[in-house]
Design a protein around this motif. Structure first.
Motif, PDB file in Angstrom:
ATOM      1  N   ASP B 425       0.869  -1.181   0.000  1.00 44.14           N
ATOM      2  CA  ASP B 425       0.000   0.000   0.000  1.00 44.14           C
ATOM      3  C   ASP B 425       0.903   1.228   0.000  1.00 44.14           C
ATOM      4  O   ASP B 425       1.640   1.473   0.942  1.00 44.14           O
ATOM      5  CB  ASP B 425      -0.875  -0.044   1.260  1.00 44.14           C
ATOM      6  CG  ASP B 425      -1.826   1.138   1.336  1.00 44.14           C
ATOM      7  OD1 ASP B 425      -1.392   2.272   1.081  1.00 44.14           O
ATOM      8  OD2 ASP B 425      -3.004   0.910   1.667  1.00 44.14           O
ATOM      9  N   SER B 428       0.474   3.731   3.021  1.00 45.05           N
ATOM     10  CA  SER B 428       0.934   3.144   4.272  1.00 45.05           C
ATOM     11  C   SER B 428       2.457   3.007   4.292  1.00 45.05           C
ATOM     12  O   SER B 428       3.105   3.299   5.289  1.00 45.05           O
ATOM     13  CB  SER B 428       0.302   1.764   4.475  1.00 45.05           C
ATOM     14  OG  SER B 428      -1.065   1.904   4.761  1.00 45.05           O
ATOM     15  N   GLU B 431       4.039   6.310   4.775  1.00 43.72           N
ATOM     16  CA  GLU B 431       3.836   6.738   6.160  1.00 43.72           C
ATOM     17  C   GLU B 431       4.932   6.192   7.054  1.00 43.72           C
ATOM     18  O   GLU B 431       5.514   6.911   7.862  1.00 43.72           O
ATOM     19  CB  GLU B 431       2.501   6.184   6.683  1.00 43.72           C
ATOM     20  CG  GLU B 431       1.396   7.190   6.728  1.00 43.72           C
ATOM     21  CD  GLU B 431       0.170   6.634   7.434  1.00 43.72           C
ATOM     22  OE1 GLU B 431      -0.921   6.977   7.006  1.00 43.72           O
ATOM     23  OE2 GLU B 431       0.287   5.863   8.412  1.00 43.72           O
ATOM     24  N   ARG B 432       5.194   4.914   6.900  1.00 45.45           N
ATOM     25  CA  ARG B 432       6.222   4.277   7.728  1.00 45.45           C
ATOM     26  C   ARG B 432       7.578   4.931   7.471  1.00 45.45           C
ATOM     27  O   ARG B 432       8.314   5.263   8.386  1.00 45.45           O
ATOM     28  CB  ARG B 432       6.243   2.766   7.428  1.00 45.45           C
ATOM     29  CG  ARG B 432       7.434   1.991   7.961  1.00 45.45           C
ATOM     30  CD  ARG B 432       7.686   2.168   9.428  1.00 45.45           C
ATOM     31  NE  ARG B 432       6.572   1.793  10.280  1.00 45.45           N
ATOM     32  CZ  ARG B 432       6.564   1.978  11.607  1.00 45.45           C
ATOM     33  NH1 ARG B 432       7.596   2.508  12.224  1.00 45.45           N
ATOM     34  NH2 ARG B 432       5.513   1.642  12.306  1.00 45.45           N
ATOM     35  N   CYS B 538       1.357  10.783   8.501  1.00 45.74           N
ATOM     36  CA  CYS B 538      -0.002  10.493   8.058  1.00 45.74           C
ATOM     37  C   CYS B 538      -0.481  11.522   7.027  1.00 45.74           C
ATOM     38  O   CYS B 538      -1.104  11.180   6.035  1.00 45.74           O
ATOM     39  CB  CYS B 538      -0.917  10.473   9.278  1.00 45.74           C
ATOM     40  SG  CYS B 538      -2.643  10.346   8.876  1.00 45.74           S
ATOM     41  N   HIS B 568       4.343  -2.176   8.908  1.00 44.95           N
ATOM     42  CA  HIS B 568       3.184  -1.456   9.446  1.00 44.95           C
ATOM     43  C   HIS B 568       3.284   0.027   9.201  1.00 44.95           C
ATOM     44  O   HIS B 568       4.368   0.588   9.243  1.00 44.95           O
ATOM     45  CB  HIS B 568       3.107  -1.656  10.953  1.00 44.95           C
ATOM     46  CG  HIS B 568       3.265  -3.078  11.358  1.00 44.95           C
ATOM     47  ND1 HIS B 568       2.219  -3.944  11.388  1.00 44.95           N
ATOM     48  CD2 HIS B 568       4.360  -3.787  11.689  1.00 44.95           C
ATOM     49  CE1 HIS B 568       2.666  -5.128  11.736  1.00 44.95           C
ATOM     50  NE2 HIS B 568       3.957  -5.055  11.927  1.00 44.95           N
ATOM     51  N   ASP B 569       2.141   0.667   9.004  1.00 40.70           N
ATOM     52  CA  ASP B 569       2.165   2.126   8.949  1.00 40.70           C
ATOM     53  C   ASP B 569       1.972   2.661  10.366  1.00 40.70           C
ATOM     54  O   ASP B 569       1.920   1.896  11.330  1.00 40.70           O
ATOM     55  CB  ASP B 569       1.123   2.657   7.968  1.00 40.70           C
ATOM     56  CG  ASP B 569      -0.309   2.449   8.428  1.00 40.70           C
ATOM     57  OD1 ASP B 569      -0.509   2.035   9.581  1.00 40.70           O
ATOM     58  OD2 ASP B 569      -1.221   2.694   7.640  1.00 40.70           O
ATOM     59  N   ARG B 573      -1.727  -0.288  10.681  1.00 38.16           N
ATOM     60  CA  ARG B 573      -2.270  -1.084   9.580  1.00 38.16           C
ATOM     61  C   ARG B 573      -1.109  -1.734   8.839  1.00 38.16           C
ATOM     62  O   ARG B 573       0.004  -1.212   8.845  1.00 38.16           O
ATOM     63  CB  ARG B 573      -3.037  -0.184   8.607  1.00 38.16           C
ATOM     64  CG  ARG B 573      -4.243   0.494   9.224  1.00 38.16           C
ATOM     65  CD  ARG B 573      -4.856   1.466   8.243  1.00 38.16           C
ATOM     66  NE  ARG B 573      -3.914   2.486   7.860  1.00 38.16           N
ATOM     67  CZ  ARG B 573      -4.253   3.758   7.631  1.00 38.16           C
ATOM     68  NH1 ARG B 573      -5.489   4.148   7.771  1.00 38.16           N
ATOM     69  NH2 ARG B 573      -3.333   4.634   7.278  1.00 38.16           N
ATOM     70  N   THR B 575       1.352  -2.701   5.831  1.00 38.42           N
ATOM     71  CA  THR B 575       1.797  -2.036   4.613  1.00 38.42           C
ATOM     72  C   THR B 575       1.918  -3.028   3.463  1.00 38.42           C
ATOM     73  O   THR B 575       1.965  -2.633   2.312  1.00 38.42           O
ATOM     74  CB  THR B 575       3.181  -1.387   4.808  1.00 38.42           C
ATOM     75  OG1 THR B 575       4.059  -2.396   5.294  1.00 38.42           O
ATOM     76  CG2 THR B 575       3.128  -0.267   5.821  1.00 38.42           C
TER      77      THR B 575
END
Lengths: 367, 591
Positions: B425, B428, B431-432, B538, B568-569, B573, B575
């Motif tokens: 994603d 996501s 974001e990470r 975010c 994970h983000d 959630r 990724t």
């Protein structure tokens, strides 16, 4: 509709129009080219609704008429035909293509489905050589923003004044500006915001020696020569006041060999961060020192002799921005002006009457 | 006149002491099962009547006692487990205080049947703390303790007992706790002749499956701890399976203990990998030298004091963190078939099935039972501790070149790998990347801010304006140079430039709104740095729907896998989702 045309002319015409045909579209008729035969010529038209291109080519027209034809297949067929006259016959929405012993039938769409072209009144128009216009475009439109949040900056500002004309584009981080004399204004002053893609068509479609007429309606702008025309939607809204942000008091000036500066920055860019492309330029009397440090990747240093006698000053820049603006500097030497590490720096050709200026906002170094 | 202060008779003193050890049937069950375990039992059967209020019986096949020991065992502070004060410093048995049996005997009708060899044994009966009889009986090796009419002679305590269902539940929790740390021992629990648990010897994962079902078992991943004296092993939950965190168990040298502080640390270690508010289950086994902890804190022995708590905490957090870094949070689409379906070869009709009755016992615990023989079969055929979720590992990327990348719907990046397909994603993932880069900026110096040709002039709400004033310096460190301009207006003179499509104004507005008014995401942050980094990640990350060039995808891919927790983000959630070749083969009917 029934007409004959040389294969070469047809292929050239289709090539000119095909570039506007969208690759994918929800409106099937946009994948087609409109053919409109009348008198002793045929008009080819293509559009993606924002930009439309129209080309007129000589033809022996037996019966006037119009039809739309799938652009891609029509172009491919024309490319493969032998070099002989091409006979086109439209029967309702079908078109027959005959050339030598080759025969094709393509299924088109009714002419009525094709979007109508914007109506632009040319009684008030600006006149300019294609060459001059194309120079303005190539030197500025690259700087327009591709980020969609500020649609205004996605366009190129084109100022038309009685004696001169200026094009400006910026993405808010760097700016390119070029001014040219205009001798045959012919229409009132205007500030137009034009999509760079349309300007790209203008650059591509017209030959340098052609004289262009440019006219506008409320929402559209049209460029035309004798046989070709480009129509585009205008972007609405006030363009930011660029004049205000162009520094007038940059008191430190460096003159450097453009090729030397460019290749040094290119070398530094290899080791610069992929994200920020940050390079540091340390200006010292007689030289500029380059330095790059990227965590997890490495470091690089370089030095270039330049003409500078001001105080030492270090400024960070996005290497890509510097490289972009230098690409269009025509002189051997480039003049860099700046005042402080957080203020805008300008670049211009060192010689000449300086009708071209680029501005690059620095990167503030946070360490 | 009789003296005002008197030494209490033994049976009264025992009743008082019993109050500390024996609160309710569950504590009796716990004490008796612990004794059985200390006796080296390989099988322990617990049965309750009326939630244990009417009768508790615990039978084992352990070492048993001879007549003399059986009688001595009923004296307080009589124990076989320690000999002298120094032994207290290195307790390895579960019981040691010598309080359990006399305490239980003091508050019930108590009987003890025991034999150290098959054949002749001893039967002892005690009522209200007084010895009634001690006879020779015939029995097999082992011990059976029965406590009937619990608190019959202590009405004050009896009043506080809860419903039979609640007491049954508490008792089964006590059995489960011990069953989790004594995997080689078989356990059964019956309530009013209904079987609630039937546990054969098993691995930890299998045992969890026996108790709560395969779904729970397959949501866990092995925490492979370091070898050596100081270490932590066990199973922790895959972050995306985290729910309420009801099943959280800690054991120190196979001794269960309760420590909320460690639970918070585990949550901390999961930070940014689970959705705020959700908590993972865990089953953690600390392996420590006996002298590095003190279990003699409380008679119920649920607490442990560590000599070097900081070290234990660090070890635990590191182990969890290290493990989480290695997984993609989402299991592959082909969750392995439940081992039970493969390895339970006996006809289903033969497997005793314990019915769940709503009103009684602990329905959640009622599982399909199995005899020990079946479990033996299970063990061999299942090939031991096969971990279905291991397929969720992210392949180490150092060994492979960056795979070919495609973009799907301007939102997902598809990458071919040796074993299948990764679906990333893009929002996501970015974001990470942004979160970790921003945190790094806060830790280390460096970084840069793009000066803006047209500074943003933004009118803010009162709360946003004061947040902007307060955070101006920290926002400057991530690239937003802001100047308060009065009248709730700020001028933003520079911005970060994390990607080509970055919208500085929108990002700043969204961030300052979130930082001023809070959100579940930033409210879960530990400090202001983390608040800002989360918010920037975010709001500033590449959005879904953004078309990316091949270079941009490659750059994002490389940077994602260079992060500490690529799976994970910042919302927790996933990724990455994996589609394995096995799954594809299965979907095409090629299994």
């Amino acid at each position: 509709m029934k007409l004959s045309i040389t294969r070469e002319k047809l292929q050239k015409g289709l090539g000119a129009v095909s570039a506007t045909i969208p690759a994918r579209t929800t409106l099937p008729v946009l994948s087609n080219i409109l053919l409109r035969a009348d008198g002793d010529s045929v008009q080819l038209c293509g559009t993606d609704l924002d930009i439309s291109v129209q080309v007129t080519i000589d033809a022996e027209v037996e019966t006037a008429g119009a039809v739309t034809v799938p652009a891609k297949k029509f172009s491919e067929i024309t490319r493969e035909l032998e070099d002989a006259p091409v006979h086109l016959t439209a029967d309702q929405d079908q078109i027959r293509i005959e050339c030598g012993r080759s025969k094709f039938k393509l299924y088109g769409l009714p002419e009525g489905e094709f979007p109508t072209f914007p109506e632009v009144d040319f009684s008030e128009s600006w006149k300019m050589s294609a060459e001059a216009l194309q120079e303005l475009i190539s030197h500025t439109s690259f700087a327009a923003s591709t980020e969609e949040s500020r649609p205004i900056l996605n366009g190129v500002l084109w100022q038309l004044r009685p004696e001169s004309t200026t094009m400006v584009a910026t993405n808010g981080h760097r700016l390119a500006l070029m001014t040219k004399d205009l001798h045959e204004a012919g229409a009132p002053e205007a500030d137009l915001i034009v999509p760079p893609k349309a300007l790209g068509q203008v650059e591509r479609l017209f030959d340098g020696e052609e004289q262009l007429e440019i006219a506008r309606s409320a929402n559209h702008l049209a460029f035309r020569s004798e046989r070709r025309a480009v129509f585009t939607r205008l972007i609405e809204g006030p363009y930011p006041n660029f004049d205000q942000v162009i520094p007038k008091d940059n008191d430190k000036q460096v003159v450097a060999n453009r090729a030397g500066l460019e290749s040094a920055i290119r070398r530094m860019a290899v080791v610069a961060s992929d994200q920020t492309h940050r390079v540091r330029l340390l200006f010292e009397p007689g030289a500029v020192k380059f330095r790059v440090q990227t965590p997890d990747l490495g470091e690089a240093e370089d030095e270039l002799a330049v003409d500078y006698d001001g105080e030492s000053l270090e400024i960070g820049f996005n290497a890509n921005y510097l490289l972009e603006v230098m690409r269009y500097m025509s002189d051997d030497d480039v003049k860099l002006s700046f005042k402080a590490p957080e203020r805008a720096a300008t670049l211009e050709p060192a010689e000449g009457d300086s009708d071209y200026l680029c501005l690059v906002m620095p990167l503030r170094l946070l360490d | 006149m009789t003296p005002r202060i008197q030494i209490l008779p033994d049976h009264v003193a025992n009743q008082i002491a019993a109050g500390e050890v024996v609160e309710r049937p569950a504590s009796v069950v716990k004490e008796l099962v612990e004794n059985a375990l200390d006796a080296g039992a390989s099988r322990i059967d617990v049965s309750l009547r009326n939630g244990g209020k009417t009768e508790i019986r615990v039978a084992d096949d352990g070492c048993g006692m001879d007549r003399e020991d059986a009688l001595l065992a009923l004296d307080r502070h009589a124990t076989s487990k320690i000999r002298q004060a120094e032994d207290l410093a290195r307790i390895s048995s579960l019981g040691f205080r010598g309080e359990a049996l006399p305490s239980i005997a003091a508050v019930s009708r108590f009987s003890l049947e025991t034999a150290s060899e098959d054949g002749v044994g001893t039967g002892v009966r005690v009522a209200g703390g007084r010895l009634q009889a001690a006879d020779e009986i015939a029995r097999r090796r082992g011990t059976t303790v029965t406590a009937a009419g619990l608190f019959g002679n202590v009405p004050a305590r009896a009043k506080f007992l809860r419903s039979a269902a609640a007491e049954t539940r508490a008792a089964s929790e006590a059995v489960i706790l011990l069953a989790l740390c004594n995997l080689q021992v078989g356990f059964s629990l019956r309530s009013n002749d209904r079987e609630l648990l039937s546990l054969g010897p098993a691995t930890l994962r299998q045992r969890i499956g026996q108790i709560w079902g395969e779904e729970e078992a397959s949501s866990l991943i092995d925490l492979d701890g370091p070898d050596g004296e100081l270490g932590v092993t066990g199973l922790i939950q895959r972050p995306d399976e985290a729910r309420t965190g009801r099943r959280r168990f800690t054991f120190a040298n196979a001794r269960p203990f309760v420590d909320r502080g460690l639970g918070r640390l585990v949550d901390e270690a999961y930070r940014t990998t689970v959705v705020p508010g959700l908590r993972p289950d865990y089953f953690l086994f600390l392996n420590l030298p006996a002298e590095s902890m003190d279990v003699n804190v409380h008679p119920a022995k649920t607490e442990i004091r560590f000599r070097d708590r900081e070290r234990v905490e660090r070890m635990l957090v590191e182990a969890v963190r290290r493990r989480l870094a290695r997984i993609s949070s989402t299991p592959p689409l082909d969750r392995a078939p439940e081992p039970a379906a493969v390895v339970r070869p006996t006809a289903p009709a033969e497997a005793p099935r314990a019915a769940a009755a709503a009103g009684d016992g602990a329905p959640a615990l009622v599982r399909e039972g199995s005899t020990p023989d079946q479990f033996a079969l299970f063990m061999t055929e299942a090939g031991g501790d096969e971990e279905p979720s291991e397929a969720g590992e992210i392949e180490p990327l150092a060994a492979q070149l960056r795979p070919e990348l495609w973009q799907l719907h301007d939102s997902y990046i598809l990458a071919a790998t040796r074993r299948g397909l990764l679906i990333i994603d893009q929002h996501s993932a970015h974001e990470r990347v942004l979160f970790e880069e921003t945190m790094r900026r806060f830790r280390e110096s460096g970084g840069e801010a793009q000066r803006l040709l047209f500074p943003l002039t933004l009118k803010l709400s009162p709360s946003e304006y004061s947040a902007a004033e307060e955070l101006a310096q920290m926002l400057g460190r991530v690239g937003f140079e802001i100047e308060p301009f009065g009248d709730r207006t700020v001028i933003v003179r520079s911005s970060p430039n994390p990607h080509e499509h970055f919208d500085a104004e929108r990002c700043f507005r969204d961030m300052i709104h979130e930082l001023a008014d809070g959100s579940p995401l930033v409210d879960a942050a530990r400090n202001q740095h983390e608040r800002i980094a989360k918010s920037l990640a975010c709001k500033g990350a590449i959005k879904a729907g953004q078309s990316l060039s091949q270079d941009e995808m490659a750059d994002l891919f490389d940077r994602l896998f260079a992060t500490e927790l690529p799976g994970h983000d910042v919302h927790g959630r996933p990724t990455i989702v994996r589609l394995t070749l096995e799954e594809l083969a299965r979907r095409f009917g090629r299994t």
